[in-house]
Design an enzyme around this catalytic site. Structure first.
Site, PDB file in Angstrom:
ATOM      1  CB  SER A 112      10.556   4.190  -1.728  1.00 24.68           C
ATOM      2  OG  SER A 112      10.347   3.558  -0.478  1.00 24.68           O
TER       3      SER A 112
ATOM      4  NE  ARG B 162      10.531   1.070   5.053  1.00 22.07           N
ATOM      5  CZ  ARG B 162      10.357  -0.198   4.656  1.00 22.07           C
ATOM      6  NH1 ARG B 162      10.658  -0.557   3.425  1.00 22.07           N
ATOM      7  NH2 ARG B 162       9.888  -1.107   5.495  1.00 22.07           N
TER       8      ARG B 162
ATOM      9  CE  LYS C  12      13.188   1.457  -3.841  1.00 16.05           C
ATOM     10  NZ  LYS C  12      12.073   1.063  -2.970  1.00 16.05           N
ATOM     11  CG  ASP C  13      11.862  -3.847  -3.347  1.00 17.27           C
ATOM     12  OD1 ASP C  13      12.229  -3.668  -2.185  1.00 17.27           O
ATOM     13  OD2 ASP C  13      11.060  -3.079  -3.931  1.00 17.27           O
TER      14      ASP C  13
ATOM     15  N   GLY D 213       0.809  -1.216   0.000  1.00 14.21           N
ATOM     16  CA  GLY D 213       0.000   0.000   0.000  1.00 14.21           C
ATOM     17  C   GLY D 213       0.838   1.259   0.000  1.00 14.21           C
TER      18      GLY D 213
ATOM     19  CG  HIS E 188       3.064   0.558  -5.449  1.00 19.86           C
ATOM     20  ND1 HIS E 188       3.211   1.653  -4.637  1.00 19.86           N
ATOM     21  CD2 HIS E 188       3.656  -0.476  -4.801  1.00 19.86           C
ATOM     22  CE1 HIS E 188       3.866   1.306  -3.545  1.00 19.86           C
ATOM     23  NE2 HIS E 188       4.158   0.021  -3.611  1.00 19.86           N
TER      24      HIS E 188
ATOM     25  CG  LEU F 168      -1.146   1.654  -3.812  1.00 19.27           C
ATOM     26  CD1 LEU F 168      -2.391   1.307  -4.640  1.00 19.27           C
ATOM     27  CD2 LEU F 168      -0.144   0.501  -3.845  1.00 19.27           C
ATOM     28  CG  HIS F 169       5.103   4.815  -5.041  1.00 22.56           C
ATOM     29  ND1 HIS F 169       5.672   4.090  -6.068  1.00 22.56           N
ATOM     30  CD2 HIS F 169       5.542   4.235  -3.889  1.00 22.56           C
ATOM     31  CE1 HIS F 169       6.445   3.152  -5.560  1.00 22.56           C
ATOM     32  NE2 HIS F 169       6.378   3.207  -4.235  1.00 22.56           N
TER      33      HIS F 169
ATOM     34  CD  GLN G 220      10.069  -8.039  -2.744  1.00 23.03           C
ATOM     35  OE1 GLN G 220       9.988  -7.836  -1.547  1.00 23.03           O
ATOM     36  NE2 GLN G 220       9.374  -7.353  -3.628  1.00 23.03           N
TER      37      GLN G 220
END
Ligand code: AMP
Length: 289
Positions: free
Chosen positions: A185, A187, A149-150, A31, A37, A33-34, A153
């Site tokens: 992000s 964050r 980005k990840d 969530g 996403h 969201l940007h 992952q």
């Protein structure tokens, strides 16, 4: 768009869509969201005619001293953005729904889960693979889209999908950046104005290494050192790691050849940000999938 809270209901909706011949695309998120996403949702939409997005702030992937409690939650706004993208289903389960008290199983990809962010965030990737395995079983997507980005992952999830024979195709979307190059992000919302300005150093550091690789520099140590020296120009940045690794195994490499992942993590104030670039000897592509 249908909002589903229960795993059984989600599973039933997905099975029904499949029985109607729909091709299911899936984008898991936490969530807030940007555009990053949304870019993944558009990739899913281009390949599939039924798109499910999940919003779940997964406690299992946060360490005890991390930002779980204050992770940004913007649910109403997220719903509006997803509606506008034409998403069929938003799956937003509660923690109790995903992890009933009786649950005892974790999914862990060995070795890879200890590398890059896994080294500084013990247990993080185990939390990611456990929740993603559950989400795959609940949603049964044909295509699941993740962000470059990840990058670590992506490597861990690809390994899990191969090792456990998950019947899903993994698609990877390029890194979406702000105008100054900072990777988007959730964050980034934590950053104050000075930190936000300082954070653009991450991309500048990666670009320096990329330019040197473009000009033929192949030594991973030289490229890492060049990026590190750019970060050092920003005194408020506290480097966590910068590493040149094989993008599939996440093992360190000595020489940049056919696609080396240069990954970086650093703190700006209390906020930890990550970014990366794929380097090719003589030619590199920023955040390519
Ligand atoms: P998160 O909500 O942070 O867990 O991210 C959900 C998905 O969005 C993950 O696959 C991320 O890699 C991806 N993502 C996050 N930020 C970006 C970005 N700036 N560009 C592309 N994908 C992203």
């Amino acid at each position: 768009m249908e909002l589903i809270r229960g795993a059984e209901q989600m599973h039933a909706a997905a099975l029904q869509a499949r029985s109607q011949g729909r091709r299911i695309g899936f984008v898991p998120t936490m969530g807030a969201l940007h555009e990053g996403h949304l870019s993944l949702i558009r990739i899913a939409r281009a390949q599939c005619n039924w798109v499910a997005v999940s919003i779940f702030v997964n406690p299992l992937q946060f360490g005890p001293n991390e930002d779980l409690a204050r992770y940004p939650r913007t649910f109403e706004r997220d719903c509006r953005l997803l509606e506008a993208e034409g998403v069929q289903v938003l799956f937003a389960p509660t923690v109790e729904e995903m992890y009933p008290a009786a649950s005892k199983t974790i999914v862990e990809v060995q070795e890879l889960s200890q590398r890059l962010c896994g080294a500084s965030r013990p247990g993080h990737f185990r939390g990611v693979t456990t929740v993603v395995a559950k989400l795959f079983n609940i949603v049964r997507p044909e295509v699941a889209v993740f962000g470059q980005k990840d990058a670590a992952q992506v490597a861990v999830i690809r390994r899990m999908v191969g090792d456990l024979n998950f019947d899903v195709q993994i698609a990877v979307g390029p890194i979406v950046r702000d105008r100054d190059g900072l990777a988007m992000s959730s964050r980034n919302r934590y950053l104050d104005a000075a930190e936000r300005k300082a954070a653009s150093v991450l991309y500048r550091a990666l670009l320096r290494a990329q330019q040197m690789a473009d000009r033929g520099e192949r030594s991973a140590a030289v490229l890492v050192e060049a990026a590190r020296s750019v970060v050092a120009e920003e005194p408020s940045a506290r480097l966590d790691y910068i590493e040149a690794v094989n993008p599939e195994t996440l093992e360190p490499v000595h020489d940049v050849t056919g696609g080396t992942l240069l990954a970086i993590a650093a703190y700006f104030g209390a906020t930890r940000l990550i970014d990366n670039v794929l380097l090719f000897a003589g030619n590199s592509r920023a955040g390519a999938g």
